[in-house]
Every structure is written in structure tokens, then in C-alpha cells.
Scaffold this motif. Structure first.
Motif, PDB file in Angstrom:
ATOM      1  N   THR A  39     -50.704  22.899   2.373  1.00 52.81           N
ATOM      2  CA  THR A  39     -51.608  23.959   1.920  1.00 52.81           C
ATOM      3  C   THR A  39     -50.890  25.203   1.382  1.00 52.81           C
ATOM      4  O   THR A  39     -51.504  26.016   0.698  1.00 52.81           O
ATOM      5  N   CYS A  40     -49.624  25.373   1.675  1.00 47.15           N
ATOM      6  CA  CYS A  40     -48.891  26.584   1.255  1.00 47.15           C
ATOM      7  C   CYS A  40     -48.494  26.473  -0.218  1.00 47.15           C
ATOM      8  O   CYS A  40     -47.315  26.410  -0.554  1.00 47.15           O
ATOM      9  N   ALA A  41     -49.485  26.468  -1.090  1.00 49.24           N
ATOM     10  CA  ALA A  41     -49.263  26.240  -2.518  1.00 49.24           C
ATOM     11  C   ALA A  41     -48.870  27.538  -3.212  1.00 49.24           C
ATOM     12  O   ALA A  41     -49.710  28.234  -3.770  1.00 49.24           O
ATOM     13  N   HIS A  71     -43.099  26.078  -4.657  1.00 50.48           N
ATOM     14  CA  HIS A  71     -42.551  26.137  -3.297  1.00 50.48           C
ATOM     15  C   HIS A  71     -41.247  26.918  -3.204  1.00 50.48           C
ATOM     16  O   HIS A  71     -40.637  26.972  -2.134  1.00 50.48           O
ATOM     17  N   GLY A  72     -40.778  27.503  -4.300  1.00 47.75           N
ATOM     18  CA  GLY A  72     -39.588  28.336  -4.222  1.00 47.75           C
ATOM     19  C   GLY A  72     -38.309  27.639  -4.605  1.00 47.75           C
ATOM     20  O   GLY A  72     -38.301  26.477  -5.007  1.00 47.75           O
ATOM     21  N   ALA A  96     -38.387  21.279   0.108  1.00 48.53           N
ATOM     22  CA  ALA A  96     -39.013  22.061   1.181  1.00 48.53           C
ATOM     23  C   ALA A  96     -40.315  22.638   0.666  1.00 48.53           C
ATOM     24  O   ALA A  96     -40.445  22.951  -0.526  1.00 48.53           O
ATOM     25  N   ALA A  97     -41.287  22.755   1.565  1.00 53.86           N
ATOM     26  CA  ALA A  97     -42.514  23.454   1.231  1.00 53.86           C
ATOM     27  C   ALA A  97     -42.278  24.954   1.392  1.00 53.86           C
ATOM     28  O   ALA A  97     -41.270  25.381   1.970  1.00 53.86           O
ATOM     29  N   ALA A 133     -47.673  20.396  -5.799  1.00 51.47           N
ATOM     30  CA  ALA A 133     -46.521  21.003  -6.478  1.00 51.47           C
ATOM     31  C   ALA A 133     -46.144  20.228  -7.726  1.00 51.47           C
ATOM     32  O   ALA A 133     -45.686  20.804  -8.713  1.00 51.47           O
ATOM     33  N   CYS A 134     -46.333  18.902  -7.698  1.00 49.98           N
ATOM     34  CA  CYS A 134     -45.980  18.071  -8.849  1.00 49.98           C
ATOM     35  C   CYS A 134     -46.782  18.486 -10.077  1.00 49.98           C
ATOM     36  O   CYS A 134     -46.236  18.619 -11.185  1.00 49.98           O
TER      37      CYS A 134
END
Length: 300
Positions: A114-116, A124-125, A130-131, A213-214
Motif C-alpha cells: 500500500t505504500c505507493a 518506492h525510492g 524494497a518497498a 510500482a511496475c
């Protein structure tokens, strides 16, 4: 008379010198007194704090005009996660009577997806795989400016600030439907033989956390890697065989209906995937879809 000696003992997980990872060290102070036995005391290391300038996307609702707001994150420990840093900033905003920054999170363990967040232009940085919740502030240089915005893809409508609606991914999975094989309890281990190679590939595909993320990283906003993972993890197993043809057909149709773009092999999806899903699964998806199309044309 007291004698003091000091020694620095690096932890087992300490990173080699010169890397970006923060190095933990423990200072052992040994005091020797003629009138008392040898004593040892472990003291926690002194951790320098860091300061950052944040440019964060603020938008009250989908219809309002959004813009970047500028904020200060001060006295942040290098061991603070990125989401914890946002929590600290929100606490300060709340104390000042300002609206806190809205962002999504749940498990904070790189599982729920969920941390989009897009951080400095990367889904994700900068630390992969990693998320965003697994990103720590030691990954950034002290005093740097960090830009934070939501995932940008048409099928991910913005809700508020950094919160997006990723329901399109759920609808793709729902379109695949259920499997007919009984799965109410664990079967006997050898009742359904599965080649180890297939089992390993199925597990790799099933690792997808559905974060999106993709699609956010792809210049075409393609969800091919996500759909490929969801199709492949059942296609490799005998339990998924009965609905194999209908599953891939329905999921690809739903993916197109949601407005995701086509894959043009830029491999950005693979580069940012926190679960390290291989782009080779896209080839598996294409094969499954081609076979399903041939079977439909043959009347099967």
C-alpha cells in the motif's frame, strides 16, 4: 587506582567502510579497580541526526488543483524509516494546526504493497528491491531535498495527497475468478506431483505484492508484469489447469479495460519491483494468452 581502557566492537551486521549503510558500533568501557572485580559496561552508540527538505505533493481531492508543498524534517535518526519520517512531520503539522500529509500504509514490512510513493522520481525510492516502507533515511545524504509524490498512472486515480486508488489491480485479479480444485485443507504431500522447477517459478510469481510500482515506473503505465505474475503462479500449478484458458483471457481483457498501456520492453517494471518479479513472466503471459486464443478459435 582505577584504569580505563576502551575498545570499539563492530556489530556482526556492520557494513564495510565506504558504503552508504549506516555503521553500528558499540563502545565497551572496561574499568579495573584493585578493590573490585573486572566490570564491563555496554553503552549505546551516539547516533548523529539528519535534516532534510521535503517537497511533497498536496492535493485535497481529485478535482482540486495540486501542488508541491515544502516542509522541513529535522533531527531525524538515520535508522528512521521513510514512513516514520513522514509520521514525525505529520505530528509537527498537527501540533501547528495544519492538515497532515495523507499517505497509505498498513504492514510496513514490504508485504501489503500500500505504500505507493514515488520518491525522487523513482517508484518506492532509490533503494531496490524494497518497498517505500523498507527505505531508511540513511539512504539519503544529510541536508538533501527529497521529492515525494504519488504513483502516476491513469488507472490509479488520486484520492488525496499521496493516496491513490489501486482498485484496478484488484479488479484484474477478480476477473481471473476462482479455481475449481479443492483447496479447503492441505492435501497429502505426494497426492499431486509438481516438478520442483514449476513449484519454484510459481512461488516466485506469487511473491508479487500488488503495489503497482511496475505500472507507475513504466512509461506506458503497463500492468503487464503484475498481470503476468498473477496468471503465471497458477499456470505453473496443476490446481490452476481447469480455468487456465478463461483466466488469462479475462484478466488480460480487464487489464485493457482499466486503461493500462502496452509493454514495450523497457524493463523499468522489473527494476523497481520490490518483490524482484522477473520480466520473463511477461513472456509466460504472452504464451498463455496465445494458447488461449488458439483454443477459442478452435472452439475448445
Amino acid at each position: 587506582m582505577n584504569k580505563l581502557s576502551c575498545s570499539v566492537i563492530p556489530s556482526e551486521n556492520a557494513s564495510p567502510a565506504g558504503t552508504e549503510e549506516f555503521r553500528h558500533e558499540t563502545l565497551m568501557v572496561t574499568q579495573q579497580d584493585s578493590s573490585s572485580p573486572l566490570r564491563s559496561e555496554l553503552r549505546p552508540p551516539l547516533i548523529a541526526t539528519m535534516n532534510f527538505k521535503l517537497k511533497i505533493w498536496r492535493q485535497a481531492n481529485p478535482k482540486s488543483k495540486g501542488e508541491f508543498g515544502t516542509y522541513e524534517a529535522r533531527n531525524i535518526s538515520p535508522n528512521t524509516s521513510f514512513l516514520e519520517m513522514l509520521d514525525i512531520v505529520n505530528d509537527e503539522l498537527t501540533e501547528r494546526g495544519e492538515a497532515p500529509i495523507a499517505f497509505d500504509s498498513d504492514c510496513r514490512e514490504g508485504i501489503c504493497g500500500t505504500c505507493a510513493l514515488t520518491i525522487n522520481g523513482q517508484a518506492h525510492g532509490p533503494k531496490h528491491p524494497a518497498a517505500a516502507c523498507q527505505l531508511y533515511m540513511r539512504s539519503f545524504d544529510d541536508g538533501k531535498t527529497i521529492t515525494v509524490e504519488p504513483f502516476r498512472a491513469k488507472p490509479f486515480p488520486l484520492v488525496r495527497d499521496l493516496v491513490i486508488d489501486r482498485g484496478a489491480l484488484d479488479r484484474i485479479v477478480q476477473a481471473g475468478g476462482f479455481i475449481a480444485a479443492r483447496a479447503g485443507s492441505a492435501p497429502e504431500a505426494n497426492s499431486i506431483p509438481v516438478p520442483k522447477h514449476n513449484a519454484d517459478l510459481a512461488m516466485e510469481a506469487a511473491a508479487c505484492i500488488g503495489c503497482g510500482a511496475c505500472a507507475a515506473a513504466c512509461p506506458n503505465a503497463s500492468a503487464m508484469l503484475f498481470t503476468a505474475a498473477k496468471v503465471s503462479h497458477l499456470a505453473f500449478l496443476p490446481q490452476g489447469a481447469p480455468e487456465r484458458t478463461s483466466r488469462v483471457t479475462k484478466m488480460v481483457r480487464q487489464m485493457d479495460a482499466e486503461g493500462f498501456g502496452n509493454c514495450t520492453n523497457t524493463y523499468e517494471c522489473e527494476a523497481v519491483c520490490p518483490a524482484e518479479i522477473s520480466a520473463s513472466f511477461i513472456a509466460k503471459l504472452n504464451r498463455e494468452y496465445a494458447i488461449a486464443s488458439l483454443r477459442r478459435s478452435a472452439g475448445e
